[in-house]
Scaffold this motif. Sequence first.
Motif, mmCIF file in Angstrom:
data_model
loop_
_atom_site.group_PDB
_atom_site.id
_atom_site.type_symbol
_atom_site.label_atom_id
_atom_site.label_comp_id
_atom_site.label_asym_id
_atom_site.label_seq_id
_atom_site.Cartn_x
_atom_site.Cartn_y
_atom_site.Cartn_z
ATOM 1 N N LEU A 65 0.843 -1.207 0.000
ATOM 2 C CA LEU A 65 0.000 0.000 0.000
ATOM 3 C C LEU A 65 0.872 1.249 0.000
ATOM 4 C CD1 LEU A 65 -3.024 -0.196 2.520
ATOM 5 C CD2 LEU A 65 -3.112 0.005 0.063
ATOM 6 N N THR A 66 1.957 1.208 0.809
ATOM 7 C CA THR A 66 2.864 2.354 0.877
ATOM 8 C C THR A 66 3.476 2.620 -0.493
ATOM 9 O OG1 THR A 66 3.383 1.765 3.149
ATOM 10 C CG2 THR A 66 4.897 3.285 2.079
ATOM 11 N N PHE A 67 3.941 1.543 -1.137
ATOM 12 C CA PHE A 67 4.537 1.725 -2.466
ATOM 13 C C PHE A 67 3.486 2.260 -3.441
ATOM 14 C CE2 PHE A 67 5.604 0.501 -6.753
ATOM 15 C CZ PHE A 67 6.903 0.952 -6.859
ATOM 16 N N GLY A 68 2.279 1.690 -3.379
ATOM 17 C CA GLY A 68 1.203 2.128 -4.278
ATOM 18 C C GLY A 68 0.883 3.602 -4.074
ATOM 19 N N MET A 69 0.803 4.008 -2.806
ATOM 20 C CA MET A 69 0.421 5.383 -2.510
ATOM 21 C C MET A 69 1.527 6.357 -2.939
ATOM 22 S SD MET A 69 -1.560 6.458 0.882
ATOM 23 C CE MET A 69 -0.292 6.934 1.991
ATOM 24 N N ILE A 70 2.773 5.979 -2.674
ATOM 25 C CA ILE A 70 3.866 6.897 -3.014
ATOM 26 C C ILE A 70 4.078 6.964 -4.524
ATOM 27 C CG2 ILE A 70 6.366 7.224 -2.784
ATOM 28 C CD1 ILE A 70 5.927 6.352 0.160
ATOM 29 N N SER A 71 3.983 5.803 -5.190
ATOM 30 C CA SER A 71 4.117 5.848 -6.655
ATOM 31 C C SER A 71 2.983 6.693 -7.240
ATOM 32 C CB SER A 71 4.123 4.442 -7.250
ATOM 33 O OG SER A 71 2.918 3.781 -6.947
ATOM 34 N N GLY A 72 1.791 6.585 -6.634
ATOM 35 C CA GLY A 72 0.656 7.396 -7.090
ATOM 36 C C GLY A 72 0.918 8.877 -6.864
ATOM 37 N N ALA A 73 1.539 9.207 -5.716
ATOM 38 C CA ALA A 73 1.809 10.616 -5.414
ATOM 39 C C ALA A 73 2.827 11.193 -6.407
ATOM 40 C CB ALA A 73 2.327 10.744 -3.983
ATOM 41 N N ILE A 74 3.856 10.403 -6.710
ATOM 42 C CA ILE A 74 4.882 10.895 -7.656
ATOM 43 C C ILE A 74 4.270 11.068 -9.051
ATOM 44 C CG2 ILE A 74 7.090 10.316 -8.746
ATOM 45 C CD1 ILE A 74 7.813 8.871 -6.097
ATOM 46 N N TRP A 75 3.433 10.126 -9.419
ATOM 47 C CA TRP A 75 2.735 10.207 -10.712
ATOM 48 C C TRP A 75 1.794 11.420 -10.738
ATOM 49 C CZ3 TRP A 75 -1.040 5.791 -12.610
ATOM 50 C CH2 TRP A 75 -1.433 6.063 -13.917
ATOM 51 N N ALA A 76 1.084 11.641 -9.626
ATOM 52 C CA ALA A 76 0.159 12.777 -9.553
ATOM 53 C C ALA A 76 0.918 14.094 -9.713
ATOM 54 C CB ALA A 76 -0.581 12.762 -8.216
ATOM 55 N N LYS A 77 2.118 14.169 -9.141
ATOM 56 C CA LYS A 77 2.927 15.387 -9.282
ATOM 57 C C LYS A 77 3.250 15.633 -10.755
ATOM 58 C CE LYS A 77 5.733 18.769 -8.109
ATOM 59 N NZ LYS A 77 5.075 20.077 -8.087
ATOM 60 N N GLN A 78 3.597 14.553 -11.466
ATOM 61 C CA GLN A 78 3.921 14.700 -12.893
ATOM 62 C C GLN A 78 2.695 15.064 -13.724
ATOM 63 O OE1 GLN A 78 5.700 11.075 -14.231
ATOM 64 N NE2 GLN A 78 7.693 11.568 -13.365
ATOM 65 N N ALA A 79 1.554 14.488 -13.359
ATOM 66 C CA ALA A 79 0.376 14.653 -14.213
ATOM 67 C C ALA A 79 -0.455 15.873 -13.839
ATOM 68 C CB ALA A 79 -0.490 13.396 -14.135
ATOM 69 N N TRP A 80 -0.607 16.131 -12.533
ATOM 70 C CA TRP A 80 -1.555 17.169 -12.097
ATOM 71 C C TRP A 80 -0.898 18.311 -11.327
ATOM 72 C CZ3 TRP A 80 -4.277 12.379 -9.832
ATOM 73 C CH2 TRP A 80 -4.922 11.682 -10.855
#
Lengths: 262, 290
Positions: free
Chosen positions: A172-187
């Motif tokens: 979950l931690t990896f999923g959430m952090i990868s999502g956060a890094i992706w969100a920074k790039q996208a949004w």
Amino acid sequence: MIGWDAFIYFAVPVLGCWLASGTAALKGCRRTAIWAGTTGCIVFAAFITGLWITLGRPPMRTMGETRLWYSLFTLLSGLATYRQRGYNWILLFSTVVAGVFVLINLLRPEIHDQTLMPALQSIWFIPHVSVYMFSYSVMGCAFLLALRGMCKPREEYLTAADSMVYTGMAFLTFGMISGAIWAKQAWGHYWNWDPKETWAAITYLLYLLYIHLRIYDKKRRSKRFFYGLLILAFAALQMCWWGVNYLPSAKEGSLHTYTMQQ
Amino acid sequence: MTKKILPGAIPWLFLLLAAGLQWLTGNFPADCFSFPANGVLLALWLVLVWQGFHRHRAHPLVRYFCSAQGATHSLCMMGALVVIMGFTSQETAPSEERFTLGIHHLPDTWMFAYASLHLLTVLTFGFLQGWAHRKDNRWRFALVHGGLCLTLYAMFWGSADNRTLMAIAYKGHSSHEAVTAGKKTVYPDYEFQLSQMRVTTYPNGTPQSIEASLVIDDRPVSLRVGKPYPVKWDEDVYLHSYDRARGNNSTYAVLQLVRQPWKQLMLLGMTGMLAGGLLLFVQGAERRRS
């Protein structure tokens, strides 16, 4: 070419294998249970691979596609738990959970869209979704243990659930952090308090609470309290995965909605 | 065995007090804490925590922040607020409303600021305590808690320095006008102009790739969705939208200009959490020594 039209030809034998695996485990035929379960998983993985090739993109975008991964990972987690802990009921439980998602996909084919919009064309797409789906399935097994524990509150179920929650939290931690890094790039921001993210935070906080209370407060609380907390956390996880779409918080649209655009 | 600790109701009373402040004064005035004020306050707060941990360990407040009860309260308080957010729609535009509890913009409220500060204090005390006394899984503990601390420091203390603007880059002439979420016009110190939009679509009309060629301060720049351009060390330019009806012939591109000076600290914290998560997977469930 393996498309959704061929799904039923894979789903029926897979369900047969998984059911055989679950019943064999119940009867104590450990070898048969593991072999039948593994064969079902291999056939199911073959379908996912074929679909990936046919679509020309990872099948992780629609709810139907994520349900495929969830079914596969649930059975794999069930098999791993059975191998490690020897609970003879866990495989049948995981078969039922995975089977429900396979049946939903058979009955609700809102899954034929082959497009992948630009926001999803990222290197984070595959690790983010697959890791989340894996953690969901591990937490699903902890949930099954909690349900069982509610009826028969034994310490060994909690110990097994602890192992799963720790593994699930790592993912979950990896999923959430990868999502956060992706969100920074996208949004533009790591965290947007989008309804999906809010429910991801709720889920994370509940599992964190479980871990902290299990370490520091387990003598003061009953086993049923911890099973209840696990059930609540899994309910939040379901809300995060699909339930959020039905809440007022998502009525103005979510950044994570990719199937209703255009 | 029963050592003095802060009565459990007090943190919740403070939450009620924060709700009262929200009712009376409106949102938490985060803008007042932009750099250098936030830097000074962070330093002061860290000194207080450090001194409290090393010199006043017996103080009930310090004992509370180091305790499991403090951690549980913190998770429950933050959890309660986030659950409210989960069930209600949250507005993105800032609100100046008074005499409400700010349910529809909770991250901007006094309650959220208080719960975040409480969580940060518990985490920092917990980190110091764990680092000083832990024998099992010390690095895992430090990476997970330290990483989360850094991430939340950047989110909480750095929030006043963040700025998100929307701007339109036109074809044919350059501009440097942008608007905030509150519709206030501001002028970034760089200019932008659209050279060409390139949009390809799937057969069903869904965009497959969107790319905008721009000139930013005389430099040719190519922007795509998910591929921002770092215009400064703390500011990135994102392609947000374009004239969908015209597609390739769009005469403008909507840009999002995001300034986030604390982003590197956040990334560092998240990297620590990732490493800690990896150790969590490798080492498995916690076994407490009796």
